[in-house]
Design a protein around this motif. Structure first.
Motif, PDB file in Angstrom:
ATOM      1  N   THR A 339      32.129  54.979 147.958  1.00  0.00           N
ATOM      2  CA  THR A 339      32.838  55.586 149.086  1.00  0.00           C
ATOM      3  C   THR A 339      34.332  55.583 148.768  1.00  0.00           C
ATOM      4  O   THR A 339      34.862  54.632 148.192  1.00  0.00           O
ATOM      5  CB  THR A 339      32.589  54.798 150.388  1.00  0.00           C
ATOM      6  N   ARG A 340      34.968  56.667 149.149  1.00  0.00           N
ATOM      7  CA  ARG A 340      36.419  56.785 148.941  1.00  0.00           C
ATOM      8  C   ARG A 340      37.051  57.148 150.282  1.00  0.00           C
ATOM      9  O   ARG A 340      36.705  58.167 150.886  1.00  0.00           O
ATOM     10  CB  ARG A 340      36.713  57.866 147.898  1.00  0.00           C
ATOM     11  N   VAL A 341      37.972  56.291 150.749  1.00  0.00           N
ATOM     12  CA  VAL A 341      38.675  56.533 152.015  1.00  0.00           C
ATOM     13  C   VAL A 341      40.129  56.852 151.700  1.00  0.00           C
ATOM     14  O   VAL A 341      40.817  56.083 151.013  1.00  0.00           O
ATOM     15  CB  VAL A 341      38.589  55.313 152.953  1.00  0.00           C
ATOM     16  N   VAL A 342      40.592  57.982 152.205  1.00  0.00           N
ATOM     17  CA  VAL A 342      41.968  58.434 151.954  1.00  0.00           C
ATOM     18  C   VAL A 342      42.726  58.439 153.273  1.00  0.00           C
ATOM     19  O   VAL A 342      42.247  59.002 154.271  1.00  0.00           O
ATOM     20  CB  VAL A 342      41.995  59.833 151.312  1.00  0.00           C
ATOM     21  N   VAL A 343      43.903  57.811 153.282  1.00  0.00           N
ATOM     22  CA  VAL A 343      44.754  57.759 154.476  1.00  0.00           C
ATOM     23  C   VAL A 343      46.075  58.430 154.116  1.00  0.00           C
ATOM     24  O   VAL A 343      46.835  57.936 153.281  1.00  0.00           O
ATOM     25  CB  VAL A 343      44.997  56.304 154.922  1.00  0.00           C
ATOM     26  N   ASP A 344      46.333  59.570 154.740  1.00  0.00           N
ATOM     27  CA  ASP A 344      47.581  60.302 154.501  1.00  0.00           C
ATOM     28  C   ASP A 344      48.534  60.076 155.672  1.00  0.00           C
ATOM     29  O   ASP A 344      48.171  60.296 156.835  1.00  0.00           O
ATOM     30  CB  ASP A 344      47.310  61.802 154.345  1.00  0.00           C
TER      31      ASP A 344
END
Length: 355
Positions: A339-344
């Motif tokens: 799983t890859r979680v990206v927070v911009d």
């Protein structure tokens, strides 16, 4: 009230008396001197506001006397008087520091011109004095402000030091309680609480060890946070890594980022690798401009893992709350595996960018 105290230096006794009477008639206090040495003695006795100085005198001439006057710590303005029509004398006097000059041989206008020149010299001296006083007040106000700012910074560092120590103590208690519990759910809850408190404590540690209490070096902060979280996991060895660009951010936003990172790492620890440990990678990228991209990824079960039994969803709620605080966009990429979680988000709030 006298308009000012004038010292007139001239070797011509008749002209000295004439100048003295004329200026006294107009409200000045006048002292007279026949030579440069005598004039300097009057001057150094104090109380002289302006000097009118003749050029041609026996012994020490006007330019030599002018140089001696200008060498004093706080000399009064000097109006140079000469009977010569040669411009070189006036120019030499002005270069030597005279405020103005007056020629004697202009008919009956000498006394009037001398009075105008002395009035102008006194006015310039008043303006210079007022300017110096104003500049001194500005410097004093700046020094007071800098002293207050330095004191405030010291107090803020002290506050952050004490808060950081207290939070570190609380996190230690939580970890000890977690280790002593035999209930898996209790251990997990306490371990999660430990990580959240630790994230906040690390911000305060960054602040009291920094010269600037207004910003936190987010890359350094996350490095310390990752080291602490990694060290708290029993038997862990190199499973948690960080790659971060240098980013400066305000403390409130740093707390929000730290809490999000902590929750995402905790989620990966609990859900991605149910049979043991695996890699969790944290990355912080700051391309040109105000934008920042935070990424937490693992190589675990990802979307194939069913929801954990007894899960309250508190971690997800915390992430959502901190994302709102940051004004961040959170995107979850389910991969196979992992799983890859990206927070911009932005380094600073939009309203601060306008300031």
């Amino acid at each position: 009230m006298a308009l000012g105290r004038v010292l007139y230096i001239d070797d011509d006794p008749a002209l000295r008396r004439l100048v003295g009477k004329e200026f006294e008639r107009h409200g000045y206090i006048v002292q007279l001197a026949a030579t440069g040495d005598e004039g300097l003695r009057h001057l150094r006795a104090g109380g002289i506001d302006v000097v009118a100085l003749d050029h041609y005198m026996p012994g020490q001439d006007g330019l030599q006397t002018l140089a001696s006057i200008r060498a004093d710590p706080d000399p009064p303005p000097v109006v140079y008087v000469t009977g010569s029509e040669e411009g070189r004398v006036a120019i030499a006097a002005l270069k030597a520091g005279a405020t103005d000059y007056v020629l004697k041989d202009v008919g009956g206008e000498f006394l009037a011109l001398l009075r105008v020149a002395i009035e102008g010299a006194l006015a310039q001296a008043d303006l210079r004095r007022e300017k110096e006083e104003a500049e001194a007040e500005v410097r004093a106000a700046r020094d007071r402000f800098e002293a207050l700012a330095a004191e405030r910074a010291v107090l803020l560092r002290e506050v952050n030091h004490r808060v950081g120590n207290s939070l570190q103590l609380v996190s230690t208690f939580l970890l000890m309680q977690s280790d002593m519990s035999d209930e898996p759910h209790v251990k997990a809850a306490l371990a999660s609480a430990y990580g959240r408190v630790l994230a906040i404590a690390q911000v305060h540690k960054r602040l009291y060890t920094s010269d600037d209490v207004r910003t936190v070096a987010l890359d350094n902060y996350l490095h310390a946070l990752v080291v602490d979280i990694g060290a708290s996991a029993a038997g862990a060895n190199g499973w948690l890594s960080l790659a971060a660009d240098p980013v400066a951010i305000d403390p409130d936003r740093a707390v929000a980022v730290g809490v999000i990172v902590t929750e995402l790492i905790i989620n990966a620890m609990k859900h991605a690798y149910p049979r043991g440990e695996g890699p969790v990678r944290v990355a912080l990228h700051a391309p040109a401009g105000n934008s920042v991209c935070l990424c937490v990824e693992d190589d675990g079960l990802g979307s194939r893992l069913p929801p954990a039994e007894g899960s309250t969803g508190l971690g997800q709620l915390i992430i959502e709350a901190m994302a709102v605080k940051l004004g961040a966009v959170v995107t979850v990429h389910a991969r196979d595996p992992g799983t890859r979680v990206v927070v911009d988000f932005m380094k600073a709030e939009a309203k601060r960018l306008v300031d």
